[in-house]
Design an enzyme around this catalytic site. Structure first.
Site, short mmCIF file in Angstrom:
data_model
loop_
_atom_site.label_atom_id
_atom_site.label_comp_id
_atom_site.label_asym_id
_atom_site.label_seq_id
_atom_site.Cartn_x
_atom_site.Cartn_y
_atom_site.Cartn_z
N HIS A 68 8.28 -69.51 19.50
CA HIS A 68 8.26 -68.64 20.68
C HIS A 68 7.10 -69.04 21.60
CE1 HIS A 68 7.09 -64.86 22.80
NE2 HIS A 68 8.40 -64.79 22.98
N VAL B 115 4.43 -67.77 22.70
CA VAL B 115 3.03 -67.46 22.41
C VAL B 115 2.54 -68.10 21.11
CG1 VAL B 115 3.19 -65.26 23.64
CG2 VAL B 115 3.56 -65.31 21.16
N LYS B 116 3.39 -68.86 20.43
CA LYS B 116 3.00 -69.41 19.14
C LYS B 116 2.14 -70.67 19.28
CE LYS B 116 5.15 -66.29 16.68
NZ LYS B 116 5.63 -65.39 17.73
N ASN B 117 1.52 -71.09 18.17
CA ASN B 117 0.65 -72.27 18.18
C ASN B 117 1.35 -73.50 18.71
OD1 ASN B 117 -0.88 -70.40 16.73
ND2 ASN B 117 -1.64 -71.92 15.27
#
Length: 414
Positions: free
Chosen positions: A194, A196-198
């Site tokens: 997604h 906002v993930k790393n």
């Protein structure tokens, strides 16, 4: 100063990968997805990797792959995002929600008590990037008395012969256990890409499997790839490259494949992840800890111990002896200065859907306590030293102001 919570990391390497895809004339599932799966297989030391269009899709797929259906039970923690439970509900099964330990990980004690002959799987959740104690969970499901309870009803269940252990690794790409990828310690790890993930593909996810030797990784990879494309024997890329137009539908699959245009974003990031992006996140977390540790209200988040190390996806700041209302006032103060903050997560039994299903937060005191005093601070590679200093100064002044206002520590009440 305006500081975003979790902007995607887009550098020239990412742009180059995306442009390469656009210029190739092929944007749906094809060579970029295959390359991303290979990168994920290497990063996680997994036997096989299958990209999908979201974590949720990947979880639904693996539950269906294992034959989970109405009447079955899947044990999950109360302290997680709703998708963990929704994937179970979408298969017609019942989420058996249990409490968590102080490190936010699913409680082994509550897991043992929750296992019944209906239990088919456990989904353990790596909150903020901190991996669960999968060795302990594996030991539980391999106990002779627990295996004896297991009722195998599908072909995959009969092959495995025990409860399936799934890691909700949405937060934990790059996390380690005993200096090995954490995904080595569960049967299945499902990652989120997604925004906002790393590592992001805008939307997307990846299933990584490390099943016992009784399973053939190549065969399972092929089967899962078919499942992501409606059970179709030949994908569009194969047909477009001289594979012929004829195809068959072998079973009722799902349409949850990842397109190349999304995979390209992830490839551009993943190739720099271990050497660049993950260390930059770790640096921010270290600065936060060094700066807050002089505050007597600071509860340091679990980031590294003798066995485990986080992926530093979130910096979960926790403050001693505050109420949920006080926490919210602190967040309001922080955000008034232009710093975006968040809370991870509202426990499932506090959400309307799950309250309506009969779950009560009073049964999950640890999950509530962890939620009530948590504030997620920005942590990502693009943060400058000036921004980090501003966040630290603002947080300290905001917390101190609220604590000074109340004077006496508040009791956390359910």
């Amino acid at each position: 100063m305006k500081i975003s919570f979790a902007p995607p990391y887009i550098d020239q390497a990412v742009i180059n990968e995306v442009m390469d895809t656009l210029n190739s004339g092929w944007i749906t599932t094809g060579p970029k997805v295959a390359a991303l799966e290979q990168q994920m297989k290497q990063l996680t030391a997994s036997d096989a990797a299958v990209c999908v269009n979201s974590w949720t899709s990947g979880a639904i797929l693996m539950l269906k792959w294992f034959g989970i259906k109405e009447g079955d039970e899947v044990i999950i923690p109360a302290y997680t995002y709703c998708a963990t439970a929704l994937s179970v509900l979408h298969c017609g099964a019942t989420p058996v929600i249990v409490d968590v330990d102080k490190d936010c990980c699913i409680s082994a004690e509550t897991v043992i008590k929750a296992i019944t002959p209906k239990t088919k799987a456990i989904i353990a959740v790596d909150i903020a990037g901190w991996p669960c104690d999968y060795e302990q969970l594996k030991a539980i499901i391999n106990k002779p008395e627990i295996k004896k309870l297991f009722v195998a009803e599908s072909p995959k269940q009969k092959i495995l012969g025990r409860i399936l252990l799934i890691a909700d690794a949405a937060h934990s790409i790059g996390a380690t256990i005993n200096e090995l990828p954490a995904s080595k310690y569960s049967d299945v790890s499902i990652f989120s890409f997604h925004a906002v993930k790393n590592v992001t593909t805008a939307e997307g996810g990846c299933i990584c499997i490390n099943l016992p030797a009784c399973f053939n990784p190549a065969e399972e990879h092929r089967y899962l790839k078919l499942y992501t494309l409606n059970g179709q024997t030949k994908d569009a890329f194969t047909k477009s490259n001289g594979g012929g137009w004829k195809y068959d539908i072998l079973f009722m699959g799902l349409k949850i494949n990842m397109p190349d245009i999304c995979a390209a974003i992830g490839l551009g990031q993943l190739r720099n992840y271990d050497a660049k992006l993950l260390p930059m996140r770790k640096r921010v977390a270290s600065i936060y800890c060094d700066s807050f540790k002089t505050m007597d209200w600071f509860i340091e988040p679990p980031l590294k111990d003798e066995q485990r190390e986080s992926s530093y996806h979130l910096f979960a700041l926790r403050i001693k002896d505050i109420s949920e209302a006080q926490r919210d006032q602190i967040i309001e103060s922080i955000m008034s200065e232009g710093i975006m903050a968040n809370v991870h997560f509202t426990p499932l039994p506090m959400l309307t859907l799950f309250k309506d299903l009969g779950y009560e937060i009073s049964q999950y005191p640890s999950a509530y306590a962890l939620y009530a005093n948590e504030i997620s601070l920005p942590i990502y590679p693009q943060l400058t030293d000036e921004q980090i200093d501003f966040i630290i100064t603002t947080v300290i002044s905001s917390v101190n102001a609220v604590l000074e206002h109340y004077k006496e520590p508040a009791k956390v009440e359910l």
